[in-house]
Design a protein around this motif. Structure first.
Motif, mmCIF file in Angstrom:
data_model
loop_
_atom_site.group_PDB
_atom_site.id
_atom_site.type_symbol
_atom_site.label_atom_id
_atom_site.label_comp_id
_atom_site.label_asym_id
_atom_site.label_seq_id
_atom_site.Cartn_x
_atom_site.Cartn_y
_atom_site.Cartn_z
ATOM 1 N N ARG A 192 -32.804 -10.117 18.448
ATOM 2 C CA ARG A 192 -32.710 -8.893 19.248
ATOM 3 C C ARG A 192 -31.399 -8.825 20.042
ATOM 4 N NH1 ARG A 192 -35.831 -7.783 24.675
ATOM 5 N NH2 ARG A 192 -35.387 -5.571 25.004
ATOM 6 N N GLU A 210 -37.335 8.147 10.079
ATOM 7 C CA GLU A 210 -36.936 6.846 9.534
ATOM 8 C C GLU A 210 -35.416 6.738 9.501
ATOM 9 O OE1 GLU A 210 -37.632 4.070 5.562
ATOM 10 O OE2 GLU A 210 -38.311 6.149 5.602
ATOM 11 N N ALA A 228 -34.972 3.482 25.222
ATOM 12 C CA ALA A 228 -34.116 3.245 24.060
ATOM 13 C C ALA A 228 -32.808 4.019 24.214
ATOM 14 C CB ALA A 228 -34.841 3.682 22.785
ATOM 15 N N PRO A 275 -34.277 3.903 17.550
ATOM 16 C CA PRO A 275 -35.378 2.934 17.678
ATOM 17 C C PRO A 275 -35.027 1.876 18.711
ATOM 18 C CG PRO A 275 -34.812 3.317 15.370
ATOM 19 C CD PRO A 275 -33.757 3.969 16.180
ATOM 20 N N SER A 276 -36.028 1.212 19.234
ATOM 21 C CA SER A 276 -35.778 0.165 20.222
ATOM 22 C C SER A 276 -35.015 -0.992 19.591
ATOM 23 C CB SER A 276 -37.107 -0.353 20.782
ATOM 24 O OG SER A 276 -37.816 -1.051 19.776
ATOM 25 N N SER A 277 -34.384 -1.789 20.432
ATOM 26 C CA SER A 277 -33.630 -2.944 19.937
ATOM 27 C C SER A 277 -34.554 -3.919 19.206
ATOM 28 C CB SER A 277 -32.920 -3.644 21.094
ATOM 29 O OG SER A 277 -33.849 -4.054 22.075
ATOM 30 N N ARG A 278 -35.789 -4.042 19.677
ATOM 31 C CA ARG A 278 -36.732 -4.941 19.009
ATOM 32 C C ARG A 278 -37.077 -4.432 17.611
ATOM 33 N NH1 ARG A 278 -39.350 -8.714 21.574
ATOM 34 N NH2 ARG A 278 -39.066 -7.651 23.586
ATOM 35 N N THR A 279 -37.294 -3.112 17.510
ATOM 36 C CA THR A 279 -37.614 -2.516 16.210
ATOM 37 C C THR A 279 -36.462 -2.694 15.230
ATOM 38 O OG1 THR A 279 -39.044 -0.878 17.263
ATOM 39 C CG2 THR A 279 -38.252 -0.385 15.035
ATOM 40 N N LEU A 280 -35.221 -2.418 15.703
ATOM 41 C CA LEU A 280 -34.048 -2.566 14.835
ATOM 42 C C LEU A 280 -33.854 -4.028 14.433
ATOM 43 C CD1 LEU A 280 -31.437 -0.145 16.449
ATOM 44 C CD2 LEU A 280 -32.464 0.039 14.186
ATOM 45 N N ASP A 292 -36.181 -6.323 14.069
ATOM 46 C CA ASP A 292 -37.171 -6.638 13.034
ATOM 47 C C ASP A 292 -36.768 -6.031 11.698
ATOM 48 O OD1 ASP A 292 -38.653 -8.004 14.885
ATOM 49 O OD2 ASP A 292 -40.018 -6.346 15.324
ATOM 50 N N MET A 293 -36.251 -4.800 11.743
ATOM 51 C CA MET A 293 -35.882 -4.107 10.520
ATOM 52 C C MET A 293 -34.717 -4.806 9.812
ATOM 53 S SD MET A 293 -34.810 -0.076 10.136
ATOM 54 C CE MET A 293 -33.179 -0.263 10.845
#
Length: 502
Positions: free
Chosen positions: A52, A3, A75, A39-44, A46-47
């Protein structure tokens, strides 16, 4: 991937820069390890609750600075060569050398030395590719003249008397705000100087004893070397490559010569223009902290960086209080302005101020007040933004002109600089011969031999300043330079012995 916790600063900057700061802090704090995949750009996205593309822009910024590496359709990863010992020291080591303050020791003896060479006279040349020379025709003299007139009109008579050797306090306050906003530099004591060279001289006289070994980049600034020699220092050249000063070569030199002082131009290495990567910056600082070596950071043209946001100076993260930071306004304004400054750790402030008081008791208060007024009314920032665009266009015009020579078969090679006011060109033939032939055609260029600390080298490089000429003049001057390179290459081919045919 475990995490990832990001602390994104909340200030007025664009979102991608704040996210880049958060990722950079996570790396330096050890929450993300060298070589680890992010983490992927999409994950970041969203976080963090952002688009994006904002995250991708932050990643691109860190790739440009050398913190991350991009893999196609994968990534991003943290670069593998970041020194792990740096993170251990920063996050844990209360007993580590990174948490100890340097014990400053000051030299008492001042030695005399021969003066350096006179500046080159360029008025006789039609095309002048002088590095570091701004375009004086584009400075807003009328606007600044109004600030000077206002200063003279509104300044009390008492301001015309003697003042603090550190500089005019309102101007120093503007500098402090500017450095914090533009260079992430806070908590430093400011001393205004008559250009960077005075700052170099002051530091050399204070910190270098006769016989001390001074580490300098193999290619560098001869005027600074003169100041170190004047203090009795003995120069130790350190290898420079496409990523700046070589930390392995520095470590070997420290072990062999017991270096006592280190002079660096990490932002745009002088004269090669390359930027010292993040990993190397950490390694260099780590070596300096381990051996208690003061570092003089000469950041002579910080404002002009085009590919991404300028990397923060070494002095912005200086837990050991090792770094003496120097810069100038001459490149933004004009050389005869003679306003430079030192931003130094607290232990150095009073000793440097005492030494400067011996050299000069008085600052140009009216001039500094005028610049402060110019900063207050926004003129400084407007001019800086304009010149950044102009110089980037001129850099591109220079590259276009050089490409024409390369397409003609000339042995030219270069890397497009990310910033600065000059380009380091490998012309593939003897640079001194090219310089002489170009001069006969009315073109001023500077050969590699002017910048070497030592006699060895291929001597095929030229430093081409592009800031002071319009694109049409750059194209015309480079066309003549290409002819000079072609002539020298032809001569060298004729001198090569022919192979006998059996």
């Amino acid at each position: 991937m475990h995490e990832l916790i990001l602390a994104v600063p909340k200030d007025g900057r664009p979102g991608y820069l704040r996210i880049a700061d958060g990722l950079r802090s996570a790396i330096t704090a050890g929450r993300v390890q060298p070589g680890e995949r992010l983490p992927s750009s999409r994950t970041l996205a969203d976080m963090l609750g952002v688009h994006r593309h904002t995250v991708i822009a932050a990643m691109d910024e860190l790739v440009a600075e050398g913190w991350l590496e991009a893999e196609q359709r994968r990534a991003h990863r943290v670069v593998k060569e970041l020194p792990s010992q740096f993170f251990k020291s920063e996050t844990r080591g209360k007993s580590s050398c990174l948490n100890r303050k340097i014990r400053w020791q000051f030299a008492r003896q001042v030695n005399a030395s021969e003066c350096g060479p006179e500046p080159h006279r360029t008025s006789a040349y039609k095309y002048v590719f002088q590095g570091g020379q701004p375009d004086l025709r584009l400075f807003p003299y009328h606007e600044f003249r109004s600030c000077m007139a206002e200063s003279l009109r509104k300044s009390p008579v008492t301001r015309s008397g003697y003042s603090n050797a550190a500089g005019y306090r309102p101007f120093i306050e503007r500098l402090e705000h500017y450095l914090a906003h533009m260079r992430a530099l806070t908590g430093r004591h400011i001393i205004v100087t008559h250009g960077t060279q005075e700052g170099v001289f002051l530091a050399a006289q204070l910190l270098i004893r006769p016989g001390d070994k001074v580490g300098v980049e193999y290619y560098g600034y001869s005027a600074a070397w003169d100041a170190f020699r004047a203090a009795g220092g003995e120069l130790v050249p350190i290898k420079v490559d496409d990523n700046g000063i070589d930390p392995d070569a520095l470590e070997a030199a420290v072990a062999k010569h017991k270096i006592r002082f280190l002079y660096l131009t990490p932002h745009h290495q002088y004269p090669t223009t390359v930027t010292l990567t993040a990993a190397r910056r950490m390694r260099v600082y780590e070596l300096a902290s381990q051996h208690q070596i003061p570092v003089f950071e000469d950041d002579y043209d910080h404002e002009f960086h085009y590919r991404c946001q300028p990397i923060a100076p070494l002095a912005s993260n200086d837990p050991c209080e090792l770094v003496i930071y120097a810069s100038t306004l001459s490149k933004v304004m004009f050389p005869s302005m003679r306003i430079g400054f030192l931003a130094v750790p607290e232990p150095l402030y009073q000793p440097l101020l005492n030494l400067r008081s011996i050299i000069t008791r008085q600052n140009s208060v009216i001039l500094q007040d005028s610049v402060a007024r110019w900063m207050d009314n926004g003129g400084f920032e407007r001019h800086l933004r304009r010149m950044r665009r102009v110089y980037q266009d001129r850099r591109d015009a220079l590259v276009t002109a050089l490409n024409k020579g390369k397409q003609q078969g000339l042995p030219l090679d270069w890397t497009v600089p990310d910033g600065g006011m000059a380009l380091w060109l490998d012309c593939g033939v003897d640079a001194d011969a090219v310089t002489q032939m170009a001069a006969e055609a009315g073109v001023f260029v500077s050969p590699e031999s002017m910048y070497r600390c030592g006699a060895h080298g291929d001597n095929t490089h030229l430093r081409l300043g592009y800031a002071s000429q319009a694109p049409d003049d750059i194209a015309a001057g480079i066309a003549l330079l290409n002819q000079a390179v072609s002539s020298v290459a032809g001569r060298q081919r004729k001198r090569q012995p022919r192979k006998r045919v059996a």
